[in-house]
Design a protein around this motif. Structure first.
Motif, PDB file in Angstrom:
ATOM      1  N   LEU A  63     -25.709 -27.237 -25.595  1.00  0.00           N
ATOM      2  CA  LEU A  63     -26.396 -26.998 -24.320  1.00  0.00           C
ATOM      3  C   LEU A  63     -25.545 -26.152 -23.378  1.00  0.00           C
ATOM      4  CD1 LEU A  63     -27.986 -30.512 -23.733  1.00  0.00           C
ATOM      5  CD2 LEU A  63     -29.166 -28.407 -24.434  1.00  0.00           C
ATOM      6  N   SER A  64     -24.262 -26.436 -23.303  1.00  0.00           N
ATOM      7  CA  SER A  64     -23.410 -25.695 -22.371  1.00  0.00           C
ATOM      8  C   SER A  64     -23.108 -24.286 -22.863  1.00  0.00           C
ATOM      9  CB  SER A  64     -22.115 -26.457 -22.100  1.00  0.00           C
ATOM     10  OG  SER A  64     -21.352 -26.580 -23.271  1.00  0.00           O
ATOM     11  N   TRP A  72     -28.104 -28.775 -33.599  1.00  0.00           N
ATOM     12  CA  TRP A  72     -26.882 -29.199 -32.915  1.00  0.00           C
ATOM     13  C   TRP A  72     -27.173 -30.540 -32.249  1.00  0.00           C
ATOM     14  CZ3 TRP A  72     -22.278 -26.398 -32.723  1.00  0.00           C
ATOM     15  CH2 TRP A  72     -22.325 -25.103 -33.226  1.00  0.00           C
ATOM     16  N   GLY A  73     -26.337 -31.524 -32.480  1.00  0.00           N
ATOM     17  CA  GLY A  73     -26.539 -32.829 -31.871  1.00  0.00           C
ATOM     18  C   GLY A  73     -27.864 -33.461 -32.256  1.00  0.00           C
ATOM     19  N   GLY A  74     -28.385 -33.065 -33.391  1.00  0.00           N
ATOM     20  CA  GLY A  74     -29.640 -33.628 -33.877  1.00  0.00           C
ATOM     21  C   GLY A  74     -30.892 -32.982 -33.323  1.00  0.00           C
ATOM     22  N   LEU A  75     -30.741 -31.917 -32.532  1.00  0.00           N
ATOM     23  CA  LEU A  75     -31.902 -31.259 -31.932  1.00  0.00           C
ATOM     24  C   LEU A  75     -32.011 -29.805 -32.385  1.00  0.00           C
ATOM     25  CD1 LEU A  75     -31.703 -32.484 -28.223  1.00  0.00           C
ATOM     26  CD2 LEU A  75     -32.935 -33.514 -30.139  1.00  0.00           C
ATOM     27  N   SER A  76     -33.238 -29.351 -32.540  1.00  0.00           N
ATOM     28  CA  SER A  76     -33.506 -27.955 -32.857  1.00  0.00           C
ATOM     29  C   SER A  76     -33.409 -27.121 -31.580  1.00  0.00           C
ATOM     30  CB  SER A  76     -34.914 -27.811 -33.441  1.00  0.00           C
ATOM     31  OG  SER A  76     -35.880 -28.112 -32.440  1.00  0.00           O
ATOM     32  N   GLU A  77     -33.499 -25.814 -31.732  1.00  0.00           N
ATOM     33  CA  GLU A  77     -33.462 -24.935 -30.562  1.00  0.00           C
ATOM     34  C   GLU A  77     -34.568 -25.297 -29.575  1.00  0.00           C
ATOM     35  OE1 GLU A  77     -34.152 -20.306 -29.222  1.00  0.00           O
ATOM     36  OE2 GLU A  77     -34.443 -20.868 -31.306  1.00  0.00           O
ATOM     37  N   ARG A  78     -35.761 -25.487 -30.074  1.00  0.00           N
ATOM     38  CA  ARG A  78     -36.896 -25.831 -29.213  1.00  0.00           C
ATOM     39  C   ARG A  78     -36.642 -27.161 -28.493  1.00  0.00           C
ATOM     40  NH1 ARG A  78     -41.849 -25.964 -32.549  1.00  0.00           N
ATOM     41  NH2 ARG A  78     -41.556 -23.734 -32.500  1.00  0.00           N
ATOM     42  N   GLU A  79     -36.145 -28.139 -29.209  1.00  0.00           N
ATOM     43  CA  GLU A  79     -35.877 -29.451 -28.599  1.00  0.00           C
ATOM     44  C   GLU A  79     -34.762 -29.360 -27.560  1.00  0.00           C
ATOM     45  OE1 GLU A  79     -37.070 -32.255 -32.402  1.00  0.00           O
ATOM     46  OE2 GLU A  79     -35.125 -31.254 -32.373  1.00  0.00           O
ATOM     47  N   ARG A  81     -34.071 -26.655 -25.736  1.00  0.00           N
ATOM     48  CA  ARG A  81     -34.658 -25.995 -24.550  1.00  0.00           C
ATOM     49  C   ARG A  81     -35.421 -27.002 -23.718  1.00  0.00           C
ATOM     50  NH1 ARG A  81     -36.496 -21.539 -27.998  1.00  0.00           N
ATOM     51  NH2 ARG A  81     -38.523 -22.539 -27.843  1.00  0.00           N
ATOM     52  N   ARG A  82     -36.212 -27.833 -24.376  1.00  0.00           N
ATOM     53  CA  ARG A  82     -36.994 -28.853 -23.670  1.00  0.00           C
ATOM     54  C   ARG A  82     -36.066 -29.833 -22.942  1.00  0.00           C
ATOM     55  NH1 ARG A  82     -39.839 -31.892 -27.731  1.00  0.00           N
ATOM     56  NH2 ARG A  82     -40.606 -29.856 -28.284  1.00  0.00           N
ATOM     57  N   ARG A  85     -34.620 -28.197 -19.855  1.00  0.00           N
ATOM     58  CA  ARG A  85     -35.594 -28.116 -18.753  1.00  0.00           C
ATOM     59  C   ARG A  85     -35.752 -29.475 -18.070  1.00  0.00           C
ATOM     60  NH1 ARG A  85     -38.885 -25.140 -22.343  1.00  0.00           N
ATOM     61  NH2 ARG A  85     -40.143 -27.007 -22.681  1.00  0.00           N
ATOM     62  N   LEU A  86     -35.778 -30.541 -18.850  1.00  0.00           N
ATOM     63  CA  LEU A  86     -35.960 -31.869 -18.290  1.00  0.00           C
ATOM     64  C   LEU A  86     -34.788 -32.323 -17.439  1.00  0.00           C
ATOM     65  CD1 LEU A  86     -37.615 -33.702 -21.305  1.00  0.00           C
ATOM     66  CD2 LEU A  86     -38.723 -32.952 -19.190  1.00  0.00           C
ATOM     67  N   THR A  87     -33.584 -31.839 -17.774  1.00  0.00           N
ATOM     68  CA  THR A  87     -32.404 -32.239 -17.005  1.00  0.00           C
ATOM     69  C   THR A  87     -32.137 -31.315 -15.824  1.00  0.00           C
ATOM     70  OG1 THR A  87     -30.931 -31.027 -18.485  1.00  0.00           O
ATOM     71  CG2 THR A  87     -31.301 -33.352 -18.973  1.00  0.00           C
ATOM     72  N   ALA A  88     -32.822 -30.166 -15.789  1.00  0.00           N
ATOM     73  CA  ALA A  88     -32.602 -29.202 -14.694  1.00  0.00           C
ATOM     74  C   ALA A  88     -33.306 -29.635 -13.425  1.00  0.00           C
ATOM     75  CB  ALA A  88     -33.086 -27.828 -15.107  1.00  0.00           C
TER      76      ALA A  88
END
Length: 88
Positions: A63-64, A72-79, A81-82, A85-88
């Motif tokens: 993410l950073s 990465w960390g169990g998440l795809s690129e799409r996941e 990005r989502r 957005r949720l943490t922003a």
């Protein structure tokens, strides 16, 4: 540059800040599982991530550093990005 070469280059850069990577379960796995072709399965990579002791550090790194490819960390690129957005 191929996915494996790119990952190797990234791992070599700032190695002191990435000691956590030495504990990653993916080090013993097929790198191709983490960088599948478009439409390819991410199941194996995500299964490995589930049991990884540094999953949180990996996701934070992705993410950073705005990682755009791979699991990465169990998440795809799409996941990722989502999640961003949720943490922003």
């Amino acid at each position: 540059m191929g996915a494996i070469a790119e990952l190797s280059a990234r791992l070599a850069f700032d190695a002191d800040d990435r000691e956590w990577m030495l504990e990653a379960k993916c080090l013993d796995a097929d790198p191709e599982a983490f960088f599948p072709e478009k439409g390819g399965s991410t199941r194996e990579a995500k299964r490995i991530c589930t049991a990884c002791p540094v999953r949180d550090e990996c996701l934070e790194f992705a993410l950073s550093n705005d990682e755009r490819f791979g699991i990465w960390g169990g998440l795809s690129e799409r996941e990722r990005r989502r999640a961003k957005r949720l943490t922003a």
